[in-house]
Scaffold this motif. Sequence first.
Motif, mmCIF file in Angstrom:
data_model
loop_
_atom_site.group_PDB
_atom_site.id
_atom_site.type_symbol
_atom_site.label_atom_id
_atom_site.label_comp_id
_atom_site.label_asym_id
_atom_site.label_seq_id
_atom_site.Cartn_x
_atom_site.Cartn_y
_atom_site.Cartn_z
ATOM 1 N N THR A 91 0.833 -1.200 0.000
ATOM 2 C CA THR A 91 0.000 0.000 0.000
ATOM 3 C C THR A 91 0.867 1.250 0.000
ATOM 4 O OG1 THR A 91 -1.844 -1.097 1.121
ATOM 5 C CG2 THR A 91 -1.705 1.303 1.325
ATOM 6 N N ALA A 92 0.628 2.130 -0.979
ATOM 7 C CA ALA A 92 1.432 3.346 -1.126
ATOM 8 C C ALA A 92 0.905 4.139 -2.314
ATOM 9 C CB ALA A 92 2.902 2.995 -1.354
ATOM 10 N N VAL A 93 1.438 5.337 -2.463
ATOM 11 C CA VAL A 93 1.260 6.095 -3.703
ATOM 12 C C VAL A 93 2.412 5.704 -4.627
ATOM 13 C CG1 VAL A 93 1.145 8.359 -4.784
ATOM 14 C CG2 VAL A 93 0.133 7.998 -2.522
ATOM 15 N N TYR A 94 2.060 5.312 -5.838
ATOM 16 C CA TYR A 94 3.045 4.846 -6.811
ATOM 17 C C TYR A 94 3.309 5.942 -7.846
ATOM 18 C CZ TYR A 94 2.937 0.124 -4.962
ATOM 19 O OH TYR A 94 3.056 -0.977 -4.146
ATOM 20 N N GLN A 117 -2.731 6.057 -6.198
ATOM 21 C CA GLN A 117 -2.832 5.347 -4.927
ATOM 22 C C GLN A 117 -3.156 3.868 -5.148
ATOM 23 O OE1 GLN A 117 -2.546 6.524 -1.543
ATOM 24 N NE2 GLN A 117 -2.644 4.316 -1.119
ATOM 25 N N VAL A 118 -2.397 3.022 -4.482
ATOM 26 C CA VAL A 118 -2.686 1.582 -4.443
ATOM 27 C C VAL A 118 -2.899 1.195 -2.985
ATOM 28 C CG1 VAL A 118 -1.785 -0.732 -4.833
ATOM 29 C CG2 VAL A 118 -1.371 1.067 -6.519
ATOM 30 N N THR A 119 -4.034 0.610 -2.699
ATOM 31 C CA THR A 119 -4.354 0.169 -1.347
ATOM 32 C C THR A 119 -4.677 -1.321 -1.380
ATOM 33 O OG1 THR A 119 -5.253 2.344 -0.793
ATOM 34 C CG2 THR A 119 -5.819 0.510 0.668
ATOM 35 N N VAL A 120 -3.957 -2.075 -0.553
ATOM 36 C CA VAL A 120 -4.147 -3.528 -0.504
ATOM 37 C C VAL A 120 -4.696 -3.888 0.872
ATOM 38 C CG1 VAL A 120 -3.073 -5.778 -0.808
ATOM 39 C CG2 VAL A 120 -2.188 -3.790 -2.061
#
Length: 122
Positions: A91-94, A117-120
């Motif tokens: 999870t982070a901003v890529y 943004q990717v949120t897992v």
Amino acid sequence: QVQLVESGGGLVQAGDSLTLSCVASGRAFNSLHNGWFRQAPGKERDFIAAINWRTGGTIYADSVKGRFTISRDNIKNTIYLQMNKLKPEDTAVYYCAAGPLFTRNSGQYPYWGQGTQVTVSS
């Protein structure tokens, strides 16, 4: 001047896959190397992967090696990051980046996208 625009982020579950895209514009793009970085809240921006525009060679951070794949389509001026077996710690901003050096060092990339943004979830 080079402009980079990322897309493809979202909310996924652990174990899922996601592909990020980064569309580039600008005449210099085809002679620049590309990298993907990420930044989690309260942490520094970390290197994930880079691709050499001339050879197609790639390098990866140990944390993503075997799970993530960076690629580039020179006709579409697009860089991709295929992410498999995603984990909550991904999870982070890529961010995608472009620059004259094939390197893990974020300081060597003068051109950056706005991030996606990717949120897992676990």
